[in-house]
Design a protein around this motif. Sequence first.
Motif, mmCIF file in Angstrom:
data_model
loop_
_atom_site.group_PDB
_atom_site.id
_atom_site.type_symbol
_atom_site.label_atom_id
_atom_site.label_comp_id
_atom_site.label_asym_id
_atom_site.label_seq_id
_atom_site.Cartn_x
_atom_site.Cartn_y
_atom_site.Cartn_z
ATOM 1 N N LEU A 243 0.824 -1.214 0.000
ATOM 2 C CA LEU A 243 0.000 0.000 0.000
ATOM 3 C C LEU A 243 0.858 1.265 0.000
ATOM 4 C CD1 LEU A 243 -2.694 -1.061 2.629
ATOM 5 C CD2 LEU A 243 -3.078 -0.735 0.179
ATOM 6 N N LEU A 244 1.947 1.229 0.749
ATOM 7 C CA LEU A 244 2.771 2.418 0.915
ATOM 8 C C LEU A 244 3.726 2.643 -0.249
ATOM 9 C CD1 LEU A 244 3.741 2.183 4.706
ATOM 10 C CD2 LEU A 244 1.869 3.463 3.668
ATOM 11 N N ASP A 247 2.157 1.189 -6.592
ATOM 12 C CA ASP A 247 0.981 1.839 -7.187
ATOM 13 C C ASP A 247 -0.111 0.829 -7.515
ATOM 14 O OD1 ASP A 247 2.211 4.383 -7.145
ATOM 15 O OD2 ASP A 247 3.263 3.942 -9.022
ATOM 16 N N LYS A 248 -0.009 -0.368 -6.980
ATOM 17 C CA LYS A 248 -0.989 -1.416 -7.270
ATOM 18 C C LYS A 248 -2.352 -1.074 -6.673
ATOM 19 C CE LYS A 248 2.575 -5.030 -7.039
ATOM 20 N NZ LYS A 248 3.037 -6.215 -6.266
ATOM 21 N N THR A 249 -3.386 -1.493 -7.344
ATOM 22 C CA THR A 249 -4.735 -1.358 -6.794
ATOM 23 C C THR A 249 -4.934 -2.389 -5.686
ATOM 24 O OG1 THR A 249 -5.717 -2.943 -8.335
ATOM 25 C CG2 THR A 249 -5.569 -0.649 -9.070
ATOM 26 N N LEU A 265 -9.271 -9.249 1.514
ATOM 27 C CA LEU A 265 -8.108 -8.489 1.978
ATOM 28 C C LEU A 265 -8.551 -7.272 2.781
ATOM 29 C CD1 LEU A 265 -4.864 -7.585 0.083
ATOM 30 C CD2 LEU A 265 -6.159 -5.794 1.234
ATOM 31 N N THR A 266 -9.559 -6.571 2.281
ATOM 32 C CA THR A 266 -10.044 -5.369 2.965
ATOM 33 C C THR A 266 -10.581 -5.710 4.358
ATOM 34 O OG1 THR A 266 -10.581 -4.242 0.889
ATOM 35 C CG2 THR A 266 -11.719 -3.487 2.875
ATOM 36 N N PRO A 277 -7.799 -0.457 3.788
ATOM 37 C CA PRO A 277 -6.526 -0.262 3.086
ATOM 38 C C PRO A 277 -6.459 1.061 2.340
ATOM 39 C CG PRO A 277 -7.345 -2.478 2.722
ATOM 40 C CD PRO A 277 -8.440 -1.729 3.427
ATOM 41 N N THR A 278 -7.556 1.474 1.733
ATOM 42 C CA THR A 278 -7.574 2.734 0.990
ATOM 43 C C THR A 278 -7.356 3.917 1.918
ATOM 44 O OG1 THR A 278 -9.073 1.789 -0.672
ATOM 45 C CG2 THR A 278 -8.950 4.199 -0.539
ATOM 46 N N THR A 279 -8.004 3.906 3.072
ATOM 47 C CA THR A 279 -7.813 4.994 4.040
ATOM 48 C C THR A 279 -6.376 5.023 4.544
ATOM 49 O OG1 THR A 279 -10.118 4.832 4.752
ATOM 50 C CG2 THR A 279 -8.599 5.949 6.238
ATOM 51 N N PHE A 280 -5.812 3.860 4.817
ATOM 52 C CA PHE A 280 -4.420 3.767 5.264
ATOM 53 C C PHE A 280 -3.487 4.380 4.234
ATOM 54 C CE2 PHE A 280 -0.360 1.470 5.361
ATOM 55 C CZ PHE A 280 0.021 1.635 6.678
#
Length: 291
Positions: A243-244, A247-249, A265-266, A277-280
């Motif tokens: 995630l960090l 650039d993978k979705t 995963l979410t 994960p998106t918020t992170f």
Amino acid sequence: MRTFLFEKEKYGFELLMDLHKFEENNAVYFESNIHITNFFEVFIFEEATGEIELGGHTIKVDNKMLFFISPYQKKKCVIDTKNIKGFHLVFQNTFLSDFFEDKLLVYRMQYFYNAQYPQCLHVSAVEYELIRSTLSEMTSEIQNFQNDSTHIIRSLLYFFLIKVNRLYSKQYNLSSETQGNSIVYKFKEALELHIRNMHTVDEYCTLLNISRQQLNSITKKFMGHTPRTTIHLRLLQEIKMELLYSDKTITEIAIDLNFSEANNLTRFFNRLEGITPTTFRNNYQNDRNLN
């Protein structure tokens, strides 16, 4: 992403470790962009200020503080190099493991390959003096290299790693055993090799040819957690790295990490981390933009 490779013959002969004082050449050791190395590192700060981003966490650097970095672990270092004292130790696993005929040696140290506890350690003035003395001896041997220097350096490095392992284990209430049941060290190794596609206790028990009860007992004793928690924390760390620093979705990350679908995963991430994960990812990107 920049990769730093170990220089085996930096001194004109093969030496699979190196050690320098920061105050003698501090500029070469700190990279403010995300990077990796193909060797083990230990930062030993006697005096320093700044921060290190490691394992998805940003940790403030302080005096008499040690940081432990495993090969290919992503990090970045923002350190004030004007007033810094201490040591930078690097080595390749084979420098010790081949001599001791123990490929699991680095896995015996609690501070390497640890997704459960901070990869840093504060030490007292007395403890630091022992560390400083040991590392100074190693530095002297490198600078005045003789035929038997490799054996002395290797002995001092092993002494340093074991002594620091005891301090780290005490600080985080972990077992300081380095010669216990080899299964737990093989479990740590297996996590590093297979975490991207193996997520269950049963899979690791099959791989290690051990029962769930046995793995549960030795893992709780050595790591302080059940095998299931240990696997989940290591998997969580792997997701964070994607995630960090990619650039993978979310869907692409889920596929790469062997989740059946992105929603799984979410849910896994949200249960352990408390956010999606998106918020992170967005929080991290926003924090970087503010710096």
